[in-house]
Design a protein around this motif. Structure first.
Motif, short mmCIF file in Angstrom:
data_model
loop_
_atom_site.label_atom_id
_atom_site.label_comp_id
_atom_site.label_asym_id
_atom_site.label_seq_id
_atom_site.Cartn_x
_atom_site.Cartn_y
_atom_site.Cartn_z
N SER A 26 -3.40 -11.83 7.77
CA SER A 26 -2.76 -11.05 6.70
C SER A 26 -3.75 -10.67 5.59
O SER A 26 -3.43 -10.74 4.41
CB SER A 26 -1.59 -11.85 6.09
OG SER A 26 -0.69 -12.26 7.08
N ASP A 27 -4.96 -10.25 5.99
CA ASP A 27 -5.97 -9.92 4.99
C ASP A 27 -6.32 -8.43 4.96
O ASP A 27 -7.24 -8.03 4.24
CB ASP A 27 -7.23 -10.74 5.23
CG ASP A 27 -7.87 -10.46 6.59
OD1 ASP A 27 -7.22 -9.81 7.43
OD2 ASP A 27 -9.00 -10.92 6.82
N THR A 28 -5.61 -7.61 5.72
CA THR A 28 -5.92 -6.18 5.77
C THR A 28 -5.82 -5.53 4.40
O THR A 28 -6.65 -4.71 4.01
CB THR A 28 -4.99 -5.46 6.76
OG1 THR A 28 -5.19 -6.00 8.07
CG2 THR A 28 -5.25 -3.96 6.78
N THR A 29 -4.79 -5.90 3.64
CA THR A 29 -4.52 -5.23 2.37
C THR A 29 -5.15 -5.92 1.17
O THR A 29 -5.00 -5.45 0.05
CB THR A 29 -2.99 -5.14 2.15
OG1 THR A 29 -2.45 -6.47 2.10
CG2 THR A 29 -2.33 -4.37 3.27
N PRO A 48 3.47 -10.19 0.29
CA PRO A 48 4.37 -10.92 1.19
C PRO A 48 4.39 -10.28 2.58
O PRO A 48 4.41 -9.05 2.70
CB PRO A 48 5.74 -10.78 0.51
CG PRO A 48 5.44 -10.47 -0.92
CD PRO A 48 4.16 -9.69 -0.92
N THR A 49 4.35 -11.10 3.60
CA THR A 49 4.35 -10.57 4.96
C THR A 49 5.77 -10.29 5.44
O THR A 49 6.74 -10.89 4.96
CB THR A 49 3.68 -11.54 5.94
OG1 THR A 49 4.50 -12.71 6.09
CG2 THR A 49 2.30 -11.95 5.44
N ILE A 50 5.87 -9.38 6.41
CA ILE A 50 7.18 -9.02 6.95
C ILE A 50 7.82 -10.20 7.66
O ILE A 50 9.01 -10.48 7.49
CB ILE A 50 7.03 -7.83 7.92
CG1 ILE A 50 6.67 -6.56 7.13
CG2 ILE A 50 8.29 -7.61 8.74
CD1 ILE A 50 6.37 -5.37 8.00
N ARG A 96 -0.66 1.70 -3.80
CA ARG A 96 -1.73 1.85 -4.78
C ARG A 96 -2.34 3.25 -4.63
O ARG A 96 -2.87 3.59 -3.58
CB ARG A 96 -2.83 0.80 -4.58
CG ARG A 96 -4.02 1.02 -5.53
CD ARG A 96 -5.17 0.06 -5.25
NE ARG A 96 -6.30 0.34 -6.13
CZ ARG A 96 -7.46 -0.29 -6.08
NH1 ARG A 96 -7.66 -1.27 -5.18
NH2 ARG A 96 -8.45 0.02 -6.90
N ASP A 97 -2.26 4.04 -5.67
CA ASP A 97 -2.91 5.35 -5.72
C ASP A 97 -2.63 6.19 -4.48
O ASP A 97 -3.53 6.83 -3.92
CB ASP A 97 -4.41 5.20 -5.91
CG ASP A 97 -4.76 4.52 -7.24
OD1 ASP A 97 -3.90 4.52 -8.14
OD2 ASP A 97 -5.87 3.99 -7.35
N GLY A 98 -1.39 6.17 -4.02
CA GLY A 98 -1.01 7.02 -2.90
C GLY A 98 -1.07 6.36 -1.54
O GLY A 98 -0.64 6.94 -0.54
N VAL A 99 -1.61 5.13 -1.47
CA VAL A 99 -1.63 4.39 -0.20
C VAL A 99 -0.47 3.41 -0.18
O VAL A 99 -0.29 2.62 -1.11
CB VAL A 99 -2.96 3.61 -0.04
CG1 VAL A 99 -2.96 2.87 1.30
CG2 VAL A 99 -4.14 4.54 -0.15
N PHE A 100 0.33 3.45 0.88
CA PHE A 100 1.42 2.50 1.09
C PHE A 100 0.92 1.46 2.10
O PHE A 100 0.29 1.82 3.10
CB PHE A 100 2.66 3.20 1.62
CG PHE A 100 3.24 4.20 0.65
CD1 PHE A 100 4.35 3.87 -0.10
CD2 PHE A 100 2.67 5.45 0.50
CE1 PHE A 100 4.89 4.78 -0.99
CE2 PHE A 100 3.20 6.38 -0.39
CZ PHE A 100 4.31 6.04 -1.15
N ALA A 101 1.18 0.19 1.84
CA ALA A 101 0.60 -0.85 2.70
C ALA A 101 1.54 -2.03 2.85
O ALA A 101 2.32 -2.36 1.95
CB ALA A 101 -0.74 -1.31 2.12
N MET A 102 1.43 -2.67 4.00
CA MET A 102 2.22 -3.87 4.30
C MET A 102 1.49 -4.72 5.32
O MET A 102 0.58 -4.25 6.01
CB MET A 102 3.62 -3.49 4.80
CG MET A 102 3.62 -2.64 6.05
SD MET A 102 5.30 -2.22 6.60
CE MET A 102 5.81 -1.08 5.34
#
Length: 334
Positions: free
Chosen positions: A76-79, A89-91, A114-120
Motif C-alpha cells: 500500500s505504498d503507491t500513493t 486507508p485501503t479498500i 491531489r491537484d487533479g490526481v485521484f488515488a486509492m
C-alpha cells in the motif's frame, strides 16, 4: 414456456440443451474503442514503479488529463509519494471495518485527490494472514460495486507487483481489464527477469484470445550500461522513457517530493513519458528464454558460462550407506 409454468424433467433437459447450443459472443478483436485508457504497470518490487507512477500521474493531471491511480500492492505504498508520505486507508481494510459496523463503503472513504490526481490503495492482508492475490480480486470486486466501470477518467493507472505470480496479480492481463501493460525495469538481471515474465504472461493470454499488449518499458535508475535497451530490442517493445540514476531524483523521492511537474527540472522527461504512454500501441512481445536473458549481460558478471554438474546417488549419503541392510521386519510364521 414462461418462468411461471411448471417444468418437467424432460422439458427442463430440452430447455437446457437448447440454451447450450446458443453460440457465445466472439471475443473482441478490433481496436480499443473505450475512451478511458486503463494501463497496468508491472515491475520487480523496489524497482521504482510507485515513484514513476506518482510523478507520471501528476504530470498527466497537469497536462489537463483526469487520472485515477490505483495501488495494487499489499504494501500500500503507491500513493505515499503523491500524498507526501501519508498513508491513505485501503479498500480492503475499510471494507472490513464497514462490514463490522454494518455500513457500506463509499468513494469518500477510500479515494483521495491531489491537484487533479485521484488515488486509492487496494491493500492486502497482513503477513501470514491471507493471500495477497485474493485480496486484489476482492478489492476489484469492491471497486465494481462502487461503479468502477462507469467512472469518467482519461487514464486509470494500476500499480502491480510483477514478481508475484499468483492469479490475482495477473488479473488485468488474464481478464482483459486493461488495454495495455507497461513494465518498469533497470539495467539489472532480476528486474529484467520480472519484465520478461510479464511479457510471457501477455503472450500466453493473447494465445488464449486476450487483447492486452505491452506498450513498452520504462528504464528507471538508468546508469547507461544498456542492458535494458538490449532487452527491449530483443523482445520487441519500445523504451517509453529512461529515468537517469541521479542524486537529485533520489533525494527528492526520499523526501516525498513530486518531480513530475511541468515547471521543474525533470518536467520534460515526464511530459515525454506521458505522451509516449498515451500513444504507444499494445504490441505482442517475444519473451526470451533463460539463456537469452543471461546473454544480455557479461557472463563474467552473471555466471552464464557455468555448466550444470549432475549429482550422483553416492554424493547424497555417507560411504557404504547405499548398501545398508533392509530395515524390513520379517516375522516368523507359526
Amino acid at each position: 414456456m414462461t418462468l411461471h409454468e411448471p417444468i418437467g424433467q424432460h422439458q427442463m433437459r430440452d430447455f437446457l440443451r437448447a440454451e447450450a447450443e446458443i453460440e457465445p459472443d466472439a471475443p473482441a478483436t478490433g481496436p480499443v474503442t473505450k475512451e478511458t485508457q486503463i494501463i497496468a504497470i508491472y515491475g520487480k518490487g523496489g524497482i521504482g514503479k510507485s515513484f514513476t507512477l506518482a510523478n507520471l500521474s501528476y504530470m498527466l493531471a497537469q497536462l489537463g488529463k483526469k487520472v485515477l491511480l490505483i495501488g495494487c500492492d499489499p504494501k500500500s505504498d503507491t500513493t505515499s509519494l503523491l500524498f507526501g508520505g501519508r498513508a491513505c486507508p485501503t479498500i480492503i481494510q475499510t471494507a472490513s471495518n464497514c462490514k463490522q459496523a454494518g455500513t457500506e463503503v463509499t468513494i469518500s472513504d477510500v479515494c483521495f485527490k491531489r491537484d487533479g490526481v485521484f488515488a486509492m490503495e487496494l491493500g492486502g492482508p497482513e503477513v501470514g494472514r491471507g493471500c495477497g492475490g485474493r485480496g486484489i480480486i476482492h478489492g476489484f470486486e469492491t471497486l465494481e460495486k462502487l461503479g468502477f466501470h462507469d467512472w469518467d477518467f482519461d487514464f486509470v493507472l494500476l500499480d502491480f507487483l510483477g514478481d508475484v505470480v499468483c492469479g490475482g496479480f495477473g488479473l488485468p492481463i488474464a481478464r482483459d481489464m486493461c488495454q495495455k501493460v507497461v513494465v518498469v525495469g533497470s539495467n539489472d538481471l532480476q528486474s529484467l527477469y520480472v519484465a520478461n515474465n510479464v511479457c510471457s504472461a501477455v503472450q500466453y493470454f493473447r494465445k488464449l484470445g486476450g487483447n492486452v499488449g505491452v506498450a513498452g518499458l520504462v528504464v528507471n535508475k538508468d546508469d547507461g550500461t544498456g542492458e535494458a535497451q538490449a532487452f527491449a530490442d530483443a523482445v520487441g517493445i519500445p523504451i517509453l522513457a529512461s529515468i537517469p540514476q541521479d542524486e537529485d531524483i533520489r533525494r527528492k523521492s526520499a523526501n516525498y517530493q513530486i518531480i513530475g511537474n511541468p515547471d521543474g527540472r525533470w518536467g520534460p522527461l515526464f511530459a515525454s513519458l506521458a505522451a509516449n504512454l498515451a500513444s504507444a500501441p499494445p504490441v505482442l512481445p517475444n519473451p526470451l528464454d533463460q539463456d537469452g536473458l543471461l546473454a544480455l549481460f557479461d557472463s563474467s558478471e552473471t555466471g552464464a558460462d557455468f555448466r550444470l554438474q549432475p549429482a550422483l546417488p553416492e554424493d547424497m549419503c555417507a560411504a557404504g550407506a547405499l548398501n545398508a541392510p533392509s530395515l524390513e521386519v520379517i516375522y516368523d510364521t507359526v
